[in-house]
Write an enzyme that holds these catalytic residues in place. Structure first.
Site, mmCIF file in Angstrom:
data_model
loop_
_atom_site.group_PDB
_atom_site.id
_atom_site.type_symbol
_atom_site.label_atom_id
_atom_site.label_comp_id
_atom_site.label_asym_id
_atom_site.label_seq_id
_atom_site.Cartn_x
_atom_site.Cartn_y
_atom_site.Cartn_z
ATOM 1 N N CYS A 65 43.904 36.984 41.633
ATOM 2 C CA CYS A 65 43.772 36.492 43.009
ATOM 3 C C CYS A 65 42.336 36.074 43.279
ATOM 4 C CB CYS A 65 44.210 37.560 44.003
ATOM 5 S SG CYS A 65 44.049 37.068 45.727
ATOM 6 N N CYS A 80 41.093 37.006 46.760
ATOM 7 C CA CYS A 80 40.784 38.436 46.897
ATOM 8 C C CYS A 80 39.439 38.791 46.269
ATOM 9 C CB CYS A 80 41.868 39.280 46.235
ATOM 10 S SG CYS A 80 43.555 38.904 46.748
ATOM 11 N N ASP A 81 39.154 38.236 45.104
ATOM 12 C CA ASP A 81 38.020 38.709 44.311
ATOM 13 C C ASP A 81 36.913 37.682 44.085
ATOM 14 O OD1 ASP A 81 39.366 41.123 44.028
ATOM 15 O OD2 ASP A 81 40.390 40.482 42.196
#
Length: 312
Positions: A135, A138-139
């Site tokens: 992701c 997300c990261d």
């Protein structure tokens, strides 16, 4: 553990499940949505969508929030963050057991979606969360001024690669073919991005590192040449697999595990419908998932109504 009865129980709170919730509730049925995570599904992690009609550009989380609010308008009962113990689709009524509840339903709509496929190479599992991620939204922030690599050639791979250029100093996109599968407009944007470099006709053979990812072993599928690519992170986007762990084998599935349905979203089990990314379908997008949810809910509603008429 309490026992709850509903006309329709929907498994999954992404776009397909939330759409099914809206349409089921509008048919004057008692409806509940159960999810092992928070509602919204994978689109909640998308930075931006620009192909959902009428929305122009909207954040994935924002769009899913609107879906959920629409469900709330019809008083759909929601059970997020549920630890599912078992799902019995064959019995009548259908039984879904979570750690906290036992839900019985005349009809079940499966909207559990799909998850990213793993590369299946040495080092992948060892470095999840330490350089291996699925992701970018997300990261991505963890890779400021670092070098990252994307694996894949579809829309997700290229779009997430472009997103990572907001943080990373360099983004490699590794693809096993010599041309992308992504939409042309997305390709054009990527080719113009100075931070992106493509590595064609190549696959990842191994992920190397100590405490975190340091490099990749790359193989050229045409020449067989092996090389080492220094990178701080790798994001595989090579496909998806269906989330069917709780009911795998109870109903007809294709060779990859996706649930087989007819055009009404009906599965091989009476009263059970499958919608969105979890089913065999030629296109997996938010709009097609929402459409599936509407169709499945309409026909689940007809099934439930027929049952009620029989028992009257």
């Amino acid at each position: 553990m309490d026992n709850l009865e509903y006309d329709v129980v929907i498994l999954g709170g992404g776009p397909a499940g939330l759409s099914a919730g809206i349409y089921s509730a509008r048919s004057a049925l008692s409806v509940a949505i159960v999810d092992i995570n928070m509602f919204g599904g994978q689109p909640s992690n998308y930075l931006e969508l620009e192909n959902y009609p009428g929305m122009m550009k909207i954040g994935g989380y924002d769009l899913m929030e609107k879906f959920e609010q629409h469900c709330d308008m019809f008083d759909v009962k929601k059970f997020p963050m549920q630890e599912i113990i078992s799902v019995d689709l064959v019995s009548n009524p259908k039984i879904i057991k979570t750690k906290e509840h036992v839900l019985s339903a005349k009809s079940v709509i499966i909207a559990t979606g799909a998850k990213p496929m793993k590369l299946g190479v040495k080092g992948e599992n060892e470095f999840i969360g330490r350089g291996v991620s699925y992701c970018a939204v997300c990261d991505g922030m963890f890779y400021k001024d670092k070098v990252v690599s994307i694996v894949g050639g579809g829309n997700s791979a290229v779009e997430e690669g472009m997103y990572l250029t907001k943080f990373a100093s360099k983004v490699y996109i590794i693809h096993r073919r010599n041309e992308l599968r992504a939409d042309k407009i997305i390709q054009q944007r990527a080719f113009k991005n100075p931070k992106i470099e493509f590595i064609w006709d190549s696959v990842v053979e191994e992920i190397l590192g100590t405490d975190c990812v340091k490099s990749l072993v790359i193989k050229n599928v045409k020449t067989g040449e092996i090389s080492n690519l220094e990178t701080d992170g790798i994001f595989p986007y090579i496909g998806i697999v269906p989330n069917v762990d709780y009911f795998n084998g109870q109903l007809a599935q294709d060779s990859k595990g996706f649930i087989i349905t007819d055009e009404t979203m009906k599965t091989s089990i009476e009263g059970v419908y499958a919608v969105g990314d979890v089913r065999t379908t030629p296109l997996r997008q938010v709009i097609t998932s929402a459409s599936d949810g509407a169709i499945g809910a309409v026909y689940a509603s007809k099934y439930v109504q027929a049952l009620k008429e029989i028992t009257v």
